[in-house]
Design a protein around this motif. Structure first.
Motif, PDB file in Angstrom:
ATOM      1  N   UNK A  84       0.826  -1.212   0.000  1.00 52.88           N
ATOM      2  CA  UNK A  84       0.000   0.000   0.000  1.00 52.88           C
ATOM      3  C   UNK A  84       0.857   1.257   0.000  1.00 52.88           C
ATOM      4  N   UNK A  85       1.922   1.249   0.775  1.00 53.19           N
ATOM      5  CA  UNK A  85       2.825   2.396   0.838  1.00 53.19           C
ATOM      6  C   UNK A  85       3.506   2.628  -0.513  1.00 53.19           C
ATOM      7  N   UNK A  86       3.889   1.542  -1.167  1.00 54.13           N
ATOM      8  CA  UNK A  86       4.503   1.642  -2.495  1.00 54.13           C
ATOM      9  C   UNK A  86       3.503   2.231  -3.484  1.00 54.13           C
ATOM     10  N   UNK A  87       2.274   1.770  -3.404  1.00 55.96           N
ATOM     11  CA  UNK A  87       1.246   2.276  -4.313  1.00 55.96           C
ATOM     12  C   UNK A  87       1.002   3.768  -4.107  1.00 55.96           C
ATOM     13  N   UNK A  88       0.918   4.215  -2.856  1.00 61.96           N
ATOM     14  CA  UNK A  88       0.723   5.646  -2.566  1.00 61.96           C
ATOM     15  C   UNK A  88       1.892   6.476  -3.078  1.00 61.96           C
ATOM     16  N   UNK A  89       3.100   5.993  -2.835  1.00 68.04           N
ATOM     17  CA  UNK A  89       4.285   6.734  -3.273  1.00 68.04           C
ATOM     18  C   UNK A  89       4.370   6.782  -4.799  1.00 68.04           C
ATOM     19  N   UNK A  90       4.017   5.698  -5.456  1.00 69.43           N
ATOM     20  CA  UNK A  90       4.036   5.667  -6.922  1.00 69.43           C
ATOM     21  C   UNK A  90       3.014   6.649  -7.490  1.00 69.43           C
ATOM     22  N   UNK A  91       1.837   6.734  -6.877  1.00 66.50           N
ATOM     23  CA  UNK A  91       0.833   7.706  -7.319  1.00 66.50           C
ATOM     24  C   UNK A  91       1.331   9.136  -7.122  1.00 66.50           C
ATOM     25  N   UNK A  92       1.972   9.377  -5.981  1.00 71.46           N
ATOM     26  CA  UNK A  92       2.505  10.716  -5.706  1.00 71.46           C
ATOM     27  C   UNK A  92       3.547  11.098  -6.757  1.00 71.46           C
ATOM     28  N   UNK A  93       4.445  10.174  -7.072  1.00 74.55           N
ATOM     29  CA  UNK A  93       5.486  10.436  -8.074  1.00 74.55           C
ATOM     30  C   UNK A  93       4.847  10.690  -9.435  1.00 74.55           C
ATOM     31  N   UNK A  94       3.847   9.879  -9.798  1.00 75.01           N
ATOM     32  CA  UNK A  94       3.183  10.042 -11.084  1.00 75.01           C
ATOM     33  C   UNK A  94       2.522  11.423 -11.176  1.00 75.01           C
ATOM     34  N   UNK A  95       1.856  11.856 -10.098  1.00 73.09           N
ATOM     35  CA  UNK A  95       1.206  13.169 -10.112  1.00 73.09           C
ATOM     36  C   UNK A  95       2.241  14.287 -10.200  1.00 73.09           C
ATOM     37  N   UNK A  96       3.350  14.162  -9.480  1.00 71.96           N
ATOM     38  CA  UNK A  96       4.390  15.177  -9.547  1.00 71.96           C
ATOM     39  C   UNK A  96       4.985  15.265 -10.952  1.00 71.96           C
ATOM     40  N   UNK A  97       5.127  14.119 -11.606  1.00 69.10           N
ATOM     41  CA  UNK A  97       5.675  14.120 -12.970  1.00 69.10           C
ATOM     42  C   UNK A  97       4.690  14.762 -13.945  1.00 69.10           C
ATOM     43  N   UNK A  98       3.397  14.501 -13.759  1.00 65.30           N
ATOM     44  CA  UNK A  98       2.392  15.111 -14.620  1.00 65.30           C
ATOM     45  C   UNK A  98       2.390  16.625 -14.455  1.00 65.30           C
ATOM     46  N   UNK A  99       2.476  17.080 -13.199  1.00 62.07           N
ATOM     47  CA  UNK A  99       2.477  18.517 -12.927  1.00 62.07           C
ATOM     48  C   UNK A  99       3.724  19.162 -13.490  1.00 62.07           C
ATOM     49  N   UNK A 100       4.875  18.527 -13.329  1.00 62.57           N
ATOM     50  CA  UNK A 100       6.127  19.124 -13.815  1.00 62.57           C
ATOM     51  C   UNK A 100       6.195  19.113 -15.342  1.00 62.57           C
ATOM     52  N   UNK A 101       5.592  18.132 -15.984  1.00 61.16           N
ATOM     53  CA  UNK A 101       5.612  18.113 -17.447  1.00 61.16           C
ATOM     54  C   UNK A 101       4.622  19.116 -18.027  1.00 61.16           C
ATOM     55  N   UNK A 102       3.590  19.488 -17.264  1.00 62.63           N
ATOM     56  CA  UNK A 102       2.616  20.466 -17.731  1.00 62.63           C
ATOM     57  C   UNK A 102       3.169  21.874 -17.646  1.00 62.63           C
ATOM     58  N   UNK A 103       4.183  22.081 -16.789  1.00 67.22           N
ATOM     59  CA  UNK A 103       4.744  23.429 -16.626  1.00 67.22           C
ATOM     60  C   UNK A 103       5.596  23.844 -17.748  1.00 67.22           C
TER      61      UNK A 103
END
Length: 103
Positions: A84-103
């Motif tokens: 579960x912790x891995x899944x949460x961290x992977x989602x967080x990383x994915x969202x951060x990458x989406x936000x940084x690529x949109x900038x």
């Protein structure tokens, strides 16, 4: 171990103080040291992303080791929590990458 480390730190600080020329204060020496440049917002995000990715790798390695220890019919509660912790961290990383690529 801690006493040994403290002795080393004390000895190092005494050596620095003794090695200062007479008439030069420690404040003057610290003022002459070049300041560290501040990180930009994108550099901070990049550093945080790198740290999260490293943490994800560590968690995945730990999960694999725990899975290798378990049998095919049983899963421990710690394995489920780590997944579960891995899944949460992977989602967080994915969202951060989406936000940084949109900038």
């Amino acid at each position: 171990m801690t006493n040994r480390w403290m002795r080393g730190v004390c000895l190092a600080s005494m050596l620095v103080m003794v090695s200062l020329p007479v008439g030069i204060s420690q404040a003057a020496v610290q003022a002459s040291v070049a300041p560290v440049p501040a990180l930009t917002e994108s550099q901070k995000k990049q550093a945080e992303l790198a740290a999260d990715t490293s943490q994800l790798q560590v968690l995945a390695t730990e999960l694999k080791a725990e899975m290798d220890k378990s049998t095919k019919d049983t899963l421990s509660l710690s394995v489920m929590r780590k997944a579960d912790e891995i899944e949460r961290l992977a989602r967080k990383i994915r969202m951060e990458m989406k936000v940084s690529s949109a900038d």
